[in-house]
Motif scaffolding. Structure first.
Motif, PDB file in Angstrom:
ATOM      1  N   GLU A 212       0.830  -1.211   0.000  1.00 28.45           N
ATOM      2  CA  GLU A 212       0.000   0.000   0.000  1.00 28.45           C
ATOM      3  C   GLU A 212       0.862   1.257   0.000  1.00 28.45           C
ATOM      4  O   GLU A 212       0.613   2.208  -0.751  1.00 28.45           O
ATOM      5  CB  GLU A 212      -0.915   0.001   1.225  1.00 28.45           C
ATOM      6  CG  GLU A 212      -1.854   1.192   1.274  1.00 28.45           C
ATOM      7  CD  GLU A 212      -2.764   1.172   2.491  1.00 28.45           C
ATOM      8  OE1 GLU A 212      -3.566   2.120   2.628  1.00 28.45           O
ATOM      9  OE2 GLU A 212      -2.674   0.240   3.302  1.00 28.45           O
ATOM     10  N   GLU A 213       1.906   1.252   0.809  1.00 30.12           N
ATOM     11  CA  GLU A 213       2.769   2.430   0.906  1.00 30.12           C
ATOM     12  C   GLU A 213       3.575   2.648  -0.374  1.00 30.12           C
ATOM     13  O   GLU A 213       3.652   3.762  -0.900  1.00 30.12           O
ATOM     14  CB  GLU A 213       3.720   2.266   2.100  1.00 30.12           C
ATOM     15  CG  GLU A 213       3.029   2.333   3.451  1.00 30.12           C
ATOM     16  CD  GLU A 213       3.963   1.974   4.599  1.00 30.12           C
ATOM     17  OE1 GLU A 213       5.138   1.615   4.315  1.00 30.12           O
ATOM     18  OE2 GLU A 213       3.523   2.050   5.760  1.00 30.12           O
ATOM     19  N   LYS A 216       1.908   3.889  -3.735  1.00 33.35           N
ATOM     20  CA  LYS A 216       1.536   5.300  -3.804  1.00 33.35           C
ATOM     21  C   LYS A 216       2.609   6.103  -4.541  1.00 33.35           C
ATOM     22  O   LYS A 216       2.336   7.177  -5.057  1.00 33.35           O
ATOM     23  CB  LYS A 216       1.344   5.867  -2.392  1.00 33.35           C
ATOM     24  CG  LYS A 216       0.087   5.356  -1.687  1.00 33.35           C
ATOM     25  CD  LYS A 216       0.024   5.893  -0.271  1.00 33.35           C
ATOM     26  CE  LYS A 216      -1.199   5.353   0.457  1.00 33.35           C
ATOM     27  NZ  LYS A 216      -1.230   5.792   1.880  1.00 33.35           N
TER      28      LYS A 216
END
Length: 226
Positions: A212-213, A216
């Motif tokens: 998820e990190e 981005k």
């Protein structure tokens, strides 16, 4: 089964493996119900070393083919490719949708003098070729489409044990969730990077969180034609 892995300070490995009871895998061990419910069956080239394991391999391919699933194959090891090159080529041509290989393995498969020459051979197939290149990142080829995926940055490599399997896990996670191939490759790079910065093949951080990190960040890969 047991595998003793010795890692040197430059992150190179020596592996001493005893397959134990897993070396007796045969077609009777294949659960038809589980295989028929799978969208993708992931197979290891190592299994091609014994006749019972080959039969198990073929049974799994047969079952998933009947239900319209896909077959992903890892070439596993350059020595494996050298031992079974002709049969692996037949598998790739007739039974494989997604092929995972590192640079040496794909060169051995196509008897190519260079990685670039191997890429041209890949472009002649309809399969998806997922090719890992260590510190150079990875390359994905699907027909004439070519995606170059940059490696993750600022990773101090301690132990590459499990990196190939983690890459495949990340890629296939993206693939079954219908991400485009460049994103799948980036996910593979991220999950592989999660295990090479420490000793041992199991990640010590949450892969869901790191994906998820990292996703981005606005870079996935470059798309070209072969």
């Amino acid at each position: 089964a047991c595998c003793v892995v010795l890692s040197t300070p430059d992150a190179q490995r020596t592996m001493n493996t005893c397959l134990g009871i897993s070396g007796t895998l045969g077609p009777e061990d294949i659960d038809e119900k589980i295989i028929s419910e799978a969208g993708i069956v992931y197979l290891e080239g190592y299994l091609w070393d014994t006749e019972p394991a080959k039969a198990a391999f073929k049974k799994a391919i047969n079952i998933v083919g009947k239900v319209g699933g896909q077959v992903a194959l890892s070439l596993s090891d350059s020595f494996c490719v050298q031992r079974h090159r002709a049969e692996f080529l037949e598998l790739v041509h007739d039974h494989t949708d997604i092929l995972f290989a590192n640079e040496d393995e794909i060169k051995n498969l196509f008897e190519a003098a260079s990685f670039e020459e191997a890429l041209k051979s890949c472009a002649g197939y309809n399969n998806i070729f997922v090719l890992t290149r260590g510190e150079l990142g990875s390359v994905i080829i699907h027909g004439k489409e070519y995606y170059e995926i940059s490696p993750e940055k600022d990773i101090k490599v301690l132990d590459t044990t499990g990196a190939g399997d983690m890459y495949a896990a990340g890629f296939l996670h993206g693939y079954i969730n219908k991400e485009d191939l460049a994103i799948c490759g980036r996910m593979g790079n991220i999950t592989a990077a999660a295990v090479i910065a420490h000793f041992g093949a199991r990640p010590e951080i949450s892969l869901a969180q790191v994906l998820e990190e990292k996703l981005k960040e606005n870079h996935t890969g470059r798309k070209n034609n072969v």
